[in-house]
Design an enzyme around this catalytic site. Structure first.
Site, PDB file in Angstrom:
ATOM      1  CG  ASN A 139      22.652  11.715 -54.371  1.00 31.63           C
ATOM      2  OD1 ASN A 139      22.052  12.024 -53.158  1.00 31.63           O
ATOM      3  ND2 ASN A 139      22.294  11.263 -55.777  1.00 31.63           N
ATOM      4  CE1 TYR A 190      15.944  16.756 -57.271  1.00 24.81           C
ATOM      5  CE2 TYR A 190      16.176  17.333 -55.311  1.00 24.81           C
ATOM      6  CZ  TYR A 190      16.322  16.644 -55.968  1.00 24.81           C
ATOM      7  OH  TYR A 190      16.322  15.192 -55.925  1.00 24.81           O
ATOM      8  CG  HIS A 213      16.853  11.953 -50.917  1.00 25.08           C
ATOM      9  ND1 HIS A 213      18.050  11.687 -51.225  1.00 25.08           N
ATOM     10  CD2 HIS A 213      16.800  11.727 -52.575  1.00 25.08           C
ATOM     11  CE1 HIS A 213      18.960  11.222 -51.969  1.00 25.08           C
ATOM     12  NE2 HIS A 213      17.935  11.873 -52.832  1.00 25.08           N
TER      13      HIS A 213
END
Ligand code: NDP
Length: 486
Positions: free
Chosen positions: A130, A340, A57
Site C-alpha cells: 500500500n 488473494y 481495490h
C-alpha cells in the site's frame, strides 16, 4: 492480420458478417429472427463482458516497468533477481484505491494499493503493498468486518459514518493508520506522487540459511504531493479518472515515474526481544532502530495495451514468493496468503495465472495442474501426475524460505508479549511529528467525519482513542467535534 488493418468483420467463430447495422427480420419491419446468429452472439457476448470486480481495490490503474538492483544484498537473501548489482527485472505495478467500486473517482481519501509483480527467473514474486506503512487492523479475522464498514451499508446503500467510526472506535489498533489516512498523505495528488510500502514484515534468507526480517519502502522520486479535502472534491468532480489519466499520460510522453527502493533489515535474533511485536501490521519499525538501506530503483515505462486484459485481469498474491523470500508470522499477512489466490480463482478463474500479464515472463510454470475452465492445453500430452517414470518436472527438495521455530500452545490469545505492544504510541509519534498546519488539517478532516455519526457514544469512543495517542490530539479533536455537532 491485426484489427488495425481493414478486412472482413467476422463472428467469434471467424465467419464473415454480412450486416452489422441491421438485424435480420421476417420481412421489412417484421420481428427479428433467431437465425441471426451474429446478432445473438453479439448480445450474449456483451452480457458477459464484466467479471466480478475486486471486493477491495476494485478501482485501479497499472503499468509495466523495470526494477534495477543497485546494491549487493546477497548477504541477506539468495533471491536470484536480487543477486547482482545492475541486474534488471521486468515488473508490473497496479495502483488502486480500496473502498470505491470499479467506476469510482480516483481523488478520494483512501489508502492506495501498490501491488508489484516482479517477473523473475524463478517465477513471479508479488509484493502486494500500500502507500501506507501500516494498516487498520493486525489480524485477518477482522478484515471482512472492517471492509463491510468501509463499503455500502446493507440498508442505505451508502458508506455510513456510524459504521466507520463504530468499528474504528471499537478497534483501537486502527488509531495509527486512521491518523495517517486523515493527514495530508490521505489523498495523494497522483499515483506518481506517493510512496509504496510492503507494509508487512517478510523473511529474507541467504545461501547459508540465515534469516533476516525485512520491510520494503518505495520512495517516490517525483516527490510526495497531496490534495487537500477541498481540492480533491474539485478534482474528483471534474475528472474522476484523474490518477489513471495522469499515469498513462506521463508514460506516453516519456516522463517515466520512478521510485527509490529501500529495505529495513532486522536480524532474526532481534525479533523476540524487540520493544514491540515486529510482525504487527499496525506499527512501523522506527528508522532510528532499523535505518532504511537503499537497494534499487523502480521505473514505470510502458502502458498496458488493454486495461481489461492487463489491469482488471491482473492477479497478485502475497503468496507468490521466490527462493530466498518468504512470509513472516504477521497474522494479517498469513490471512492474505490465502485470501488473494482465493479471490482471483473466483474472479478470474482457476487458469487466470496463465494469462499473459500474470504468467511468469522470465520462467516457465511447470506444474501438474491441468484442465479447468479456459484451459489452453499447455503441456499437451505430457504426464499429468508426479512422481512418474517418464521424466518431467520434479520437486527440488529445497524450501523457498527457512522454517521458523515455534513455542507455546495453540489458541486465539491477544495477550501482549512485548513491552510496547500498545495501540497508541506510534499514532502519537506520528501526530507529534506533524507541523502545526498539518495538525490543524488532520483535526479538521477527522472532526468533519466524526461529527456525522448519529450517536454521541460512538463519537466519544472514537475521540478517546486519539486522546490516548496524545492528550493534545484528543483535546483539540474533542473541541472540533463538539463545535460541529453543537
Ligand atoms: P522518522 O522521522 O525516522 O521517519 C518519519 C517518516 O514519516 C518518514 O519516512 C516520512 O516519510 C514520513 N512522514 C513524514 N510526514 C508524514 C505524514 N504527514 N504522514 C505520514 N508519514 C509522514 O520517524 P520514525 O521512523 O520513528 O516514525 C515516526 C512516524 O512516522 C511513525 O509513527 C509513522 O507513522 C511515520 N512513518 C514511519 C515510517 C517508518 O517506516 N518508520 C514510514 C512512513 C511513516 P518521507 O521521508 O517520505 O517524508
Amino acid at each position: 492480420m491485426t484489427l488495425q488493418e481493414p478486412g472482413p468483420l467476422t463472428t467469434e467463430a471467424g465467419a464473415p458478417v454480412a450486416d452489422n447495422q441491421n438485424s435480420e427480420t421476417a420481412g421489412a419491419g417484421g420481428p427479428v429472427l433467431v437465425q441471426d446468429q451474429s446478432l445473438l452472439e453479439k448480445l450474449a457476448h456483451f452480457n458477459r463482458e464484466r467479471i466480478p470486480e475486486r471486493v477491495v481495490h476494485a478501482r485501479g490503474a497499472g503499468a509495466y516497468g523495470t526494477f534495477t538492483l543497485t546494491a549487493d544484498v546477497s548477504r541477506w537473501t539468495r533471491a536470484r533477481f536480487l543477486s547482482e548489482v545492475g541486474k534488471r527485472t521486468e515488473t508490473f505495478l497496479r495502483f488502486s484505491t480500496v473502498a470505491g467500486n470499479l467506476g469510482s473517482a480516483d481523488a478520494v481519501r483512501d489508502p492506495r494499493g501498490f501491488a508489484l509483480k516482479f517477473y523473475t527467473e524463478d517465477g513471479n514474486y508479488d509484493l502486494v503493498g500500500n502507500n501506507t506503512p501500516v494498516f487498520f487492523i493486525k489480524d485477518a479475522v477482522k478484515f471482512p468486518d472492517f471492509i463491510h464498514t468501509q463499503k455500502r451499508d446493507p440498508y442505505t446503500g451508502s458508506q455510513e459514518a456510524d459504521n466507520v467510526w463504530d468499528f474504528w472506535g471499537l478497534s483501537p489498533e486502527s488509531t495509527h493508520q486512521v491518523t495517517w489516512l486523515f493527514g495530508d498523505r490521505g489523498i495523494p495528488a497522483s499515483y506518481r506522487h506517493l510512496n509504496g510500502y510492503g507494509s508487512h514484515t517478510y523473511q529474507w534468507n541467504n545461501e547459508a540459511g540465515e534469516v533476516f526480517w525485512v520491510k520494503y519502502h518505495f520512495k517516490t522520486d517525483q516527490g510526495i504531493r497531496n490534495l487537500t479535502t477541498e481540492e480533491a472534491l474539485q478534482v474528483s468532480g471534474m475528472d474522476p479518472d484523474s490518477h489513471q489519466r495522469d499515469l498513462r499520460e506521463a508514460i506516453e510522453r516519456g516522463d517515466f515515474p520512478s521510485w527509490t527502493v529501500q529495505v529495513q533489515i532486522m536480524p532474526a535474533a532481534d525479533a523476540a526481544a524487540y520493544r514491540f511485536n515486529p510482525f504487527d501490521l499496525t506499527k512501523v519499525w522506527p528508522h532510528a532502530d532499523y535505518p532504511p538501506v537503499e537497494i534499487g530503483t523502480l521505473e514505470l515505462n510502458r502502458n498496458p495495451e488493454n486495461i481489461f486484459a492487463e489491469v482488471e485481469q491482473s492477479i497478485f498474491s502475497p503468496a507468490h514468493f521466490v527462493p530466498g523470500i518468504g512470509p513472516s508470522p504477521d497474522k494479517m499477512l498469513q490471512g492474505r496468503l490465502f485470501a488473494y489466490g482465493d479471490a482471483h480463482r473466483y474472479r478470474v478463474g482457476v487458469n487466470g495465472d496463465h494469462l499473459p500479464v500474470n504468467r511468469p515472463h522470465a520462467a516457465e510454470a511447470r506444474t501438474y495442474g491441468r484442465d479447468g475452465a479456459l484451459y489452453d492445453g499447455r503441456h499437451g500430452r505430457a504426464r499429468n501426475y508426479e512422481p512418474n517414470s517418464f521424466g518431467g518436472p520434479a520437486e527440488t527438495g529445497r524450501p523457498l524460505w527457512q522454517p521458523l521455530p515455534v513455542t507455546g500452545a495453540t489458541g486465539a490469545s491477544q495477550a501482549p508479549v512485548h513491552a510496547e505492544d500498545d495501540d497508541f504510541t506510534q499514532a502519537g509519534d506520528l501526530y507529534r511529528m506533524l507541523s502545526e498546519q498539518e495538525k490543524a488539517r488532520l483535526i479538521a478532516n477527522l472532526a468533519g467525519f466524526i461529527a456525522k455519526v448519529s450517536r454521541t457514544a460512538i463519537a466519544e469512543r472514537a475521540v478517546a482513542n486519539f486522546r490516548r495517542a496524545d492528550p493534545d490530539y484528543g483535546k483539540r479533536l474533542e473541541a472540533a467535534v463538539q463545535a460541529l455537532r453543537g
